[in-house]
Design a protein around this motif. Sequence first.
Motif, short mmCIF file in Angstrom:
data_model
loop_
_atom_site.label_atom_id
_atom_site.label_comp_id
_atom_site.label_asym_id
_atom_site.label_seq_id
_atom_site.Cartn_x
_atom_site.Cartn_y
_atom_site.Cartn_z
N TYR A 112 31.71 18.88 65.65
CA TYR A 112 33.00 19.33 65.15
C TYR A 112 33.69 20.21 66.19
O TYR A 112 33.03 20.85 67.01
CB TYR A 112 32.82 20.11 63.84
N TRP A 113 35.03 20.23 66.07
CA TRP A 113 35.85 21.03 66.97
C TRP A 113 36.72 21.98 66.18
O TRP A 113 37.19 21.64 65.08
CB TRP A 113 36.74 20.12 67.82
N GLY A 114 36.97 23.14 66.76
CA GLY A 114 37.97 24.03 66.20
C GLY A 114 39.36 23.58 66.59
O GLY A 114 39.53 22.60 67.33
N GLN A 115 40.36 24.30 66.09
CA GLN A 115 41.75 23.90 66.32
C GLN A 115 42.24 24.30 67.70
O GLN A 115 43.28 23.81 68.15
CB GLN A 115 42.66 24.51 65.23
N GLY A 116 41.52 25.18 68.36
CA GLY A 116 41.91 25.62 69.69
C GLY A 116 42.69 26.92 69.64
O GLY A 116 43.48 27.15 68.72
N THR A 117 42.46 27.77 70.64
CA THR A 117 43.19 29.02 70.74
C THR A 117 43.61 29.23 72.20
O THR A 117 42.82 28.99 73.11
CB THR A 117 42.34 30.20 70.22
N GLN A 118 44.84 29.64 72.39
CA GLN A 118 45.39 29.77 73.74
C GLN A 118 44.95 31.08 74.38
O GLN A 118 45.08 32.16 73.77
CB GLN A 118 46.92 29.70 73.71
N ILE A 119 44.46 30.98 75.59
CA ILE A 119 44.17 32.14 76.43
C ILE A 119 45.06 32.05 77.65
O ILE A 119 45.04 31.06 78.38
CB ILE A 119 42.70 32.20 76.88
N THR A 120 45.87 33.08 77.88
CA THR A 120 46.74 33.13 79.04
C THR A 120 46.41 34.39 79.82
O THR A 120 46.46 35.49 79.27
CB THR A 120 48.22 33.14 78.63
#
Length: 123
Positions: A112-120
């Motif tokens: 399974y995968w999470g929805q993703g979170t942006q790191i800048t």
Amino acid sequence: QVQLVESGGGLVQAGGSLRLSCAASGRGFSINTMGWYRQAPGKQRELVAAVTSGGSTNYADSVKGRFTVSRDNTKNVVYLQMNSLKPEDTAVYYCHARVVIFNLLGQYESQYWGQGTQITVAS
């Protein structure tokens, strides 16, 4: 079915730190490996770090010595502590889990995968 919910992304200056968390929830499963992948614009998704249920860890060469992956097996949570961040760490970070699903017919492996979170990371 297993859900992965991530938290902790955002904007940080180069040299700074961030901590990501990912919690797995659902019924009738056990987690083998949990970890983090990332995908920068125009690039393939790549493994950042992973940890097995026994505590063995694996890191991408680019993050060794800067990132630390850990997990709390009692809570089904995986963490990624990111220190000394660089602009090249900028990407969407995805939580990933390899699990065994138990049902009336037996058991099977899935991921399974999470929805993703942006790191800048700003220079």
